[in-house]
Write a protein that holds these residues in place. Structure first.
Motif, PDB file in Angstrom:
ATOM      1  N   HIS A  72       0.859  -1.201   0.000  1.00 50.26           N
ATOM      2  CA  HIS A  72       0.000   0.000   0.000  1.00 50.26           C
ATOM      3  C   HIS A  72       0.884   1.236   0.000  1.00 50.26           C
ATOM      4  CE1 HIS A  72      -3.563  -2.448   0.614  1.00 50.26           C
ATOM      5  NE2 HIS A  72      -2.918  -3.089   1.583  1.00 50.26           N
ATOM      6  N   SER A  77      -0.777   0.239  -5.443  1.00 44.12           N
ATOM      7  CA  SER A  77      -1.058  -0.714  -4.373  1.00 44.12           C
ATOM      8  C   SER A  77      -1.419  -2.073  -4.961  1.00 44.12           C
ATOM      9  CB  SER A  77      -2.211  -0.218  -3.492  1.00 44.12           C
ATOM     10  OG  SER A  77      -3.406  -0.096  -4.244  1.00 44.12           O
ATOM     11  N   GLU A 102      -4.933  -8.987   5.695  1.00 50.68           N
ATOM     12  CA  GLU A 102      -4.879  -9.252   4.260  1.00 50.68           C
ATOM     13  C   GLU A 102      -4.497 -10.713   4.011  1.00 50.68           C
ATOM     14  OE1 GLU A 102      -3.419  -5.204   2.218  1.00 50.68           O
ATOM     15  OE2 GLU A 102      -1.987  -6.004   3.679  1.00 50.68           O
TER      16      GLU A 102
END
Length: 411
Positions: A72, A77, A102
């Motif tokens: 990010h 990203s 994630e």
């Protein structure tokens, strides 16, 4: 910001120094990664960038062994970040840094080309140590495999081109021995602009060509292959002499396009039974005739090189009487343009003739190999031009055995 760590505690002096680029916009996370690297015991150099744009302009990216990439960044990203980094540094190991939430991001990043992924908050020094070493190893292995495959493909392509430039003589006679050698002038190259070929026709005549395309590199080599194939096809189709050279010139002009290339060549037709050779020279020097009395250059009429002025088409024929036994050597000027051992003069034809007569004559192939070796040594091992040599040896035809009268049958 760049940090250099030359010998952390526990690192062996001979251990590899890993050049690491960290692309991370969070200062706290960047500091944490640097501290973890210090705890790994690895020797490393660390360069930190806060964006992909900043990393692309940093010279460290081009020499990095490993890139630690936050997924990010301010300017990119996710998997797009991985793809962008791989495009900027295609042979560098990439390890992505993901967040705790994630779960799928790491797998997606590896599918996009990353070697590994680490979850922030779950990384310790041992895990980072293994990840960096293994990622770099895998990346280097992939690069070595790719280079090996590319070298194999290049070798196969060079082999195909070499077969086109250096064909097998098309012969059916045992009366004439054919020996050929080819040495490209460009270092590490397999091909150059010189070409040669030998074909025996259905009429028993032996046809030979040696030629030299101007210039060096792939354009000259490709045109040399084209002219060699064209010559063989035209010879087998029954074309001879001036007509043959005219057709070869048309092919040269069509194939060279807007490149200012031309070619010299010598065409020879040897009639062993009649002890003669017909010679056409298109901007090329004459062949050398060797007998047990010594060697000399053939005196013959000269014509213009192919591609210089298509309006001229002047290639007179010369009929050369041949001794009962001997050898004809056709060659390109790479054999004579080197130095004669001094800093000033070139070897030239006279120097080449002296070498030919000085070297042992028993075996044609060994003689040519020694000749090329000697000319190279005189030129201090340098080959500024391609060398093509074609030698034809013949011996005196054996006398027919006398016929014996049949015994009479007594009645």
């Amino acid at each position: 910001m760049t940090s250099f760590v030359t010998n952390p505690t526990g690192a062996a002096p001979q251990e590899q120094t890993y050049r690491v680029v960290l692309i991370e916009d969070d200062l706290a996370d960047a500091v944490l990664v640097e501290e973890l690297l210090l705890d790994t015991g690895l020797r490393f150099e660390l360069t930190t960038c806060t964006s992909l744009a900043g990393a692309r302009t940093d010279p460290a990216l081009r020499t990095a062994d490993c890139i630690l990439l936050d997924l990010h960044l301010p300017d990119v990203s996710g998997t797009k970040a991985v793809a962008a980094v791989r495009a900027a540094a295609p042979h560098t190991a990439v390890i992505v840094l993901t967040g705790l939430s994630e779960a799928q991001a790491g797998s997606d990043a590896m599918a996009a080309g990353a070697q590994d992924y680490l979850v922030k908050g779950k990384v310790n020094a041992d895990l980072l140590h293994r990840a960096v070493r293994y990622a770099v190893y895998r990346s280097q292995t992939e690069l070595a495999n790719a280079q090996t495959q590319a070298a194999t493909l290049r070798a196969e392509e060079n082999s195909r081109l070499e077969r086109g430039l250096l064909p097998q003589p098309l012969l059916s006679t045992s009366a004439v021995t054919v020996t050929t050698r080819y040495l490209p002038g460009t270092e590490l190259a397999l091909l150059g602009g010189d070409f040669l070929d030998v074909v025996e026709g259905d009429d028993g005549l032996l046809h030979a060509v040696v030629g030299d395309v101007s210039g060096h590199g792939p354009d000259a080599a490709a045109l040399g292959v084209c002219l060699r194939i064209a010559w063989r096809s035209l010879i087998l189709g029954g074309h001879r002499g001036r007509e043959l050279l005219h057709l070869m010139e048309r092919i040269l002009i069509a194939e060279r396009g807007d490149r200012p290339l031309f070619a010299t060549c010598a065409l020879l037709t040897l009639d062993h039974g009649a002890a003669t050779a017909e010679l056409h020279l298109a901007g090329h020097h004459g062949p050398l005739l060797s007998t047990d009395r010594g060697s000399r250059e053939i005196t013959a009429a000269h014509g213009i090189a192919l591609g210089i002025d298509p309006r001229v088409s002047n290639w007179p024929a010369s009929l050369i009487p041949l001794p009962a036994a001997g050898a004809l050597t056709l060659y390109t000027d790479g054999l004579t343009e080197g130095r004669n051992g001094s800093a000033r003069g070139r070897l030239g034809v006279e120097g080449l003739l002296t070498l030919i007569d000085r070297l042992p004559q028993s075996d044609p192939a060994a003689h040519i190999d020694l000749l090329i070796k000697e000319t190279s040594a005189l030129n201090a091992g340098r080959h500024s031009d391609d060398v093509a040599v074609l030698r034809l040896d013949w011996r005196e035809p054996a006398a027919p055995e006398p016929r014996t009268a049949p015994d009479r049958v007594r009645g």
